[in-house]
Design an enzyme around this catalytic site. Sequence first.
Site, mmCIF file in Angstrom:
data_model
loop_
_atom_site.group_PDB
_atom_site.id
_atom_site.type_symbol
_atom_site.label_atom_id
_atom_site.label_comp_id
_atom_site.label_asym_id
_atom_site.label_seq_id
_atom_site.Cartn_x
_atom_site.Cartn_y
_atom_site.Cartn_z
ATOM 1 N N ARG A 57 0.908 -1.085 -0.003
ATOM 2 C CA ARG A 57 -0.085 -0.029 -0.034
ATOM 3 C C ARG A 57 0.833 1.234 -0.120
ATOM 4 O O ARG A 57 0.568 2.411 -0.421
ATOM 5 C CB ARG A 57 -0.833 -0.011 1.163
ATOM 6 C CG ARG A 57 -1.897 0.984 1.213
ATOM 7 C CD ARG A 57 -2.873 1.147 2.334
ATOM 8 N NE ARG A 57 -3.943 2.104 2.470
ATOM 9 C CZ ARG A 57 -4.192 2.793 3.583
ATOM 10 N NH1 ARG A 57 -3.704 2.335 4.810
ATOM 11 N NH2 ARG A 57 -4.893 3.479 3.547
ATOM 12 N N HIS A 91 0.347 4.272 -2.595
ATOM 13 C CA HIS A 91 0.079 5.640 -2.353
ATOM 14 C C HIS A 91 1.389 6.499 -2.677
ATOM 15 O O HIS A 91 0.975 7.770 -3.127
ATOM 16 C CB HIS A 91 0.042 5.696 -0.954
ATOM 17 C CG HIS A 91 -1.491 5.226 -0.470
ATOM 18 N ND1 HIS A 91 -2.057 5.803 0.554
ATOM 19 C CD2 HIS A 91 -2.126 4.063 -0.959
ATOM 20 C CE1 HIS A 91 -3.441 5.432 0.680
ATOM 21 N NE2 HIS A 91 -3.493 4.214 -0.208
ATOM 22 N N ASP A 92 2.442 6.047 -2.637
ATOM 23 C CA ASP A 92 3.625 6.887 -3.178
ATOM 24 C C ASP A 92 3.399 6.990 -4.780
ATOM 25 O O ASP A 92 3.439 8.302 -5.003
ATOM 26 C CB ASP A 92 4.933 6.070 -3.099
ATOM 27 C CG ASP A 92 6.069 6.984 -3.457
ATOM 28 O OD1 ASP A 92 6.054 8.148 -3.153
ATOM 29 O OD2 ASP A 92 7.025 6.326 -4.072
ATOM 30 N N ASN A 107 -3.656 8.763 4.274
ATOM 31 C CA ASN A 107 -2.307 8.050 4.532
ATOM 32 C C ASN A 107 -2.016 7.805 6.131
ATOM 33 O O ASN A 107 -1.250 7.274 6.653
ATOM 34 C CB ASN A 107 -1.173 8.801 4.036
ATOM 35 C CG ASN A 107 -0.902 8.865 2.632
ATOM 36 O OD1 ASN A 107 -1.696 7.714 1.963
ATOM 37 N ND2 ASN A 107 -0.277 9.936 2.017
ATOM 38 N N HIS A 110 -6.334 -6.470 -2.745
ATOM 39 C CA HIS A 110 -7.085 -6.720 -1.478
ATOM 40 C C HIS A 110 -7.259 -7.868 -0.959
ATOM 41 O O HIS A 110 -7.824 -8.187 0.216
ATOM 42 C CB HIS A 110 -8.480 -5.826 -1.726
ATOM 43 C CG HIS A 110 -8.479 -4.301 -1.705
ATOM 44 N ND1 HIS A 110 -9.453 -3.570 -1.945
ATOM 45 C CD2 HIS A 110 -7.356 -3.613 -1.440
ATOM 46 C CE1 HIS A 110 -9.155 -2.163 -1.816
ATOM 47 N NE2 HIS A 110 -7.686 -2.487 -1.888
ATOM 48 N N ASP A 123 -9.707 -10.108 2.776
ATOM 49 C CA ASP A 123 -10.183 -11.351 2.229
ATOM 50 C C ASP A 123 -10.453 -12.376 3.390
ATOM 51 O O ASP A 123 -9.421 -13.172 3.681
ATOM 52 C CB ASP A 123 -9.114 -11.792 1.442
ATOM 53 C CG ASP A 123 -9.382 -12.961 0.579
ATOM 54 O OD1 ASP A 123 -10.603 -13.627 0.732
ATOM 55 O OD2 ASP A 123 -8.359 -13.278 -0.228
ATOM 56 N N ASP A 142 -4.036 -14.666 -3.027
ATOM 57 C CA ASP A 142 -4.576 -15.459 -4.088
ATOM 58 C C ASP A 142 -5.674 -14.713 -4.951
ATOM 59 O O ASP A 142 -5.751 -13.414 -4.637
ATOM 60 C CB ASP A 142 -5.172 -16.955 -3.359
ATOM 61 C CG ASP A 142 -6.030 -16.280 -2.263
ATOM 62 O OD1 ASP A 142 -6.670 -15.339 -2.187
ATOM 63 O OD2 ASP A 142 -5.812 -17.331 -1.090
#
Length: 346
Positions: free
Chosen positions: A83, A87-88, A115, A213, A264, A272
């Site tokens: 993440r 975000h960078d 952030n 995710h 998940d 996966d």
Amino acid sequence: MVLITCHSIQNQQKSFDSSLKMAFIKPVFAVLLSLSCIISLSNAQGLTLDYYKKTCPNVEDIVKRETARIMAAAPTLAAPLLRLHFHDCFVRGCDGSVLINSTTNNRAERDSPPNLTLRGFGSIDRVKSAVEKECPATVSCADILALVARDAVSILNGPFWPVPLGRRDGRVSNASEALANIPAPTFNITRLKTSFASKGLNTKDLVVLSGSHTIGTSHCSSFSNRLYNFTGRGDSDPSLDPNYASRLRSKCRRGDTTTLAEMDPGSFKTFDQGYYTNVAKRRGLFTSDSSLLADTETRTYVRSHVFSQGLSTFLQDFADSMVKMGKIEVLTGSQGEIRKRCGFIN
């Protein structure tokens, strides 16, 4: 240096077309658009797989070793590290600006609302220190972040992709830019596609990268708006499976800002395609997840990866999209700098 993207110039062209209605302006913008695309492509081509061959030949081994040690102690850090890279790249390109600390005169990206829940800064600092010991003032924080994200995903049975190197670190980090550029979990499919397109990523990249995710957790505050009084009638978001919404309410009470929920459920520590199975069952945690069913292309991709089908295809697609994302508006050559410490501009 201000980087101009193809998308921003297209927006400027539309604005001028509607306000000035002057035909001779269009060719001018066409030239500018072409030049901006050439500049962006040229920067990306400045990245190479053997960039540090002479100056720091062991950099990937060092990063891999340190990342493995970090993951052995805290395997749930894979998602936050991935993440961080995402975000960078969505703010000023992949230039390590998300790692810069705020000062008394500047509120940096990491302190912007999108952030505030980011984690893993200490891990990047640890890897940077290990690299600095062998190759002082040579490897950028932006490159290290890209390598760490790749290695962390790989450790959780995710894909391993080639990371072209040669990024330079940016000298600017502004909280307001993070708020304006990072797609929110509340975005619908239209806003998501617009956000990704502004960074040169297409609809397939959107649905593929959403697959990240499949690992990690989220604070209740990022999705609780879907659980309570969604339409003003005390109900939950109708796009959520009712049973799933009920389970989430039992975990996340009103106003809860600290509890974490698995993105998940059941396999949040394994990379996966289980995420797509959940989305297809209307159990995507965020509005942005559920929105993937509202577009023909994204919906088709989701359904093609339900259950055990297409894992190898998803892993390859994810690798391809990560390479593409890692080239967004990079600084190369004499641009930017090589930070000695990732949290501080030299």
